[in-house]
Enzyme design. Structure first.
Site, short mmCIF file in Angstrom:
data_model
loop_
_atom_site.label_atom_id
_atom_site.label_comp_id
_atom_site.label_asym_id
_atom_site.label_seq_id
_atom_site.Cartn_x
_atom_site.Cartn_y
_atom_site.Cartn_z
N ASP A 8 0.48 -1.74 -0.08
CA ASP A 8 -0.40 -0.28 0.44
C ASP A 8 0.43 1.30 -0.42
O ASP A 8 2.35 0.86 0.78
CB ASP A 8 -0.82 -0.19 1.52
N GLY A 9 0.29 2.86 -0.21
CA GLY A 9 0.62 3.32 -0.43
C GLY A 9 0.39 4.40 0.24
O GLY A 9 -1.53 4.32 0.65
N GLU A 43 2.07 3.81 -3.98
CA GLU A 43 1.55 1.78 -4.10
C GLU A 43 2.35 1.41 -5.22
O GLU A 43 2.46 0.11 -4.82
CB GLU A 43 0.20 2.54 -4.92
N ASP A 67 -4.82 -2.78 -2.85
CA ASP A 67 -6.24 -2.15 -3.24
C ASP A 67 -6.09 -0.63 -4.32
O ASP A 67 -7.05 0.23 -3.86
CB ASP A 67 -6.69 -1.17 -1.70
N HIS A 121 -9.41 0.30 3.85
CA HIS A 121 -9.98 0.86 4.09
C HIS A 121 -11.34 0.00 4.74
O HIS A 121 -12.33 0.12 5.09
CB HIS A 121 -10.65 1.97 4.22
N ASP A 131 -1.50 0.14 5.51
CA ASP A 131 -1.74 0.87 5.00
C ASP A 131 -1.46 2.07 6.23
O ASP A 131 -0.95 2.94 6.22
CB ASP A 131 -3.64 1.20 4.93
#
Length: 327
Positions: A8-9, A43, A67, A121, A131
């Site tokens: 994730d980023g 990301e 995501d 989320h 995240d």
């Protein structure tokens, strides 16, 4: 066997202070970022670093939870067409984040990799863990602090992951065996077996007398420290040299391999007939200075870049890279 990881980023402001992270479990994760970047950069970098970290287990299937539809589509759908068009889109405009994408393309070669989209989320445990770490890295950069980089990947018989480096540094494989001579700190030049050793207290005090003198400029302090790391006294005494290296220090050596702090200190040795000149310093962020200069020795001339950071009032070397110059 299969490896499952979330990547994730995060970016505060997008663009703004940015972070990235990948997560396998509480003992296997890594994070980093930049003072200024975008969410998409984070990301992509998370995926790239995951691919590089797990390359030691390249024979295992890698299952990446992501995501970002942008990342998944870029890698699995759009990249082949971009490559055919010289990394340009259908409208002829250059592809964004092309260097990260090129590195990912290279890292995917010969790997069995599967991407799975997960909703961000939404309570997915691994995605949330990645995240949180990416956001924490972005927050650290927004506060001009070093992020928590994590323990890294320790697969393939226990090999640790290489540390985070500034975004401009090359991403390269880890070093070989501990017995292999490393092209470590400033070692494009042959080491001298006869250089005299210095005690820890003598070497560090000698450096401090000049670098920490009242009224000494930041440039003077950094330059003296850099030159001390070229000198035989510090290089013959790794504990003294260690006091000038950041805990997360990394180097990209002459061969293009990346080394961490422990690897560098294990191979550190004195040099002979090395001249350094044309020092130029640029403050790239508060408390962060990029130092550039040239070294000349028996094996030729090299262009050097070092990143120094101020922590608790002291300048520490965070990253170094040397590039041989053609004759």
């Amino acid at each position: 066997m299969s490896i499952t990881a979330a990547a994730d980023g995060s970016a505060l402001g997008n663009p703004g202070p940015a972070g990235w992270a990948w997560y396998i479990d509480e003992n296997t994760w890594r994070a980093g970022g930049w003072p200024h970047g975008t969410n998409n950069m984070g990301e992509l970098k998370a995926v790239l670093d995951l691919l590089e970290a797990t390359a030691v287990d390249a024979d295992q299937h890698l299952h990446i939870l992501c995501d970002s539809q942008y990342v998944i589509n870029s890698v699995t759908k759009w990249m082949p067409g971009w490559k055919r068009k010289g990394w340009r889109k259908k409208d002829g405009k250059p592809v964004m984040n092309v260097e990260l994408l090129k590195d990912i393309d290279r890292a995917l070669a010969g790997r069995s990799v599967e991407f799975e989209w997960v909703k961000g989320h939404s309570g997915h445990a691994m995605n949330e863990a990645a995240d949180q770490r990416a956001n924490a890295a972005a927050t650290a950069f927004s506060r001009q602090q070093d992020p928590q980089v994590g323990p890294g990947y320790r697969g393939g018989g226990g090999a640790g992951a290489s540390p985070v480096v500034p975004s401009g540094a090359a991403s390269v494989p880890a070093a070989g065996s501990a017995d292999e001579p490393a092209d470590d700190l400033f070692s494009l030049f042959d080491p001298s077996p006869t250089a005299p050793a210095a005690s820890c207290s003598t070497a560090v005090e000698e450096t401090a007398l000049v670098a920490d003198a009242p009224g000494a400029t930041d440039f003077a302090q950094i330059t003296v420290r850099e030159q001390a790391l070229l000198g035989g006294r510090l290089r013959a005494d790794p504990p003294s040299a260690a006091e000038l290296l950041h805990p997360a220090f990394s180097e990209v050596g002459a061969s293009g391999r990346r080394f961490d702090r422990d690897e560098i200190l294990a191979h550190l040795a004195p040099l002979t007939d090395v001249d350094a000149e044309e020092f130029v310093a640029d403050e790239i962020a508060p408390g962060v200075v990029l130092l550039r200069y040239l070294t000349t020795g028996p094996d030729g001339t090299a262009e050097r870049t070092s990143v120094w950071v101020r922590e608790n009032g002291r300048w520490l070397l965070r990253h170094h890279q040397g590039t041989p110059l053609g004759s």
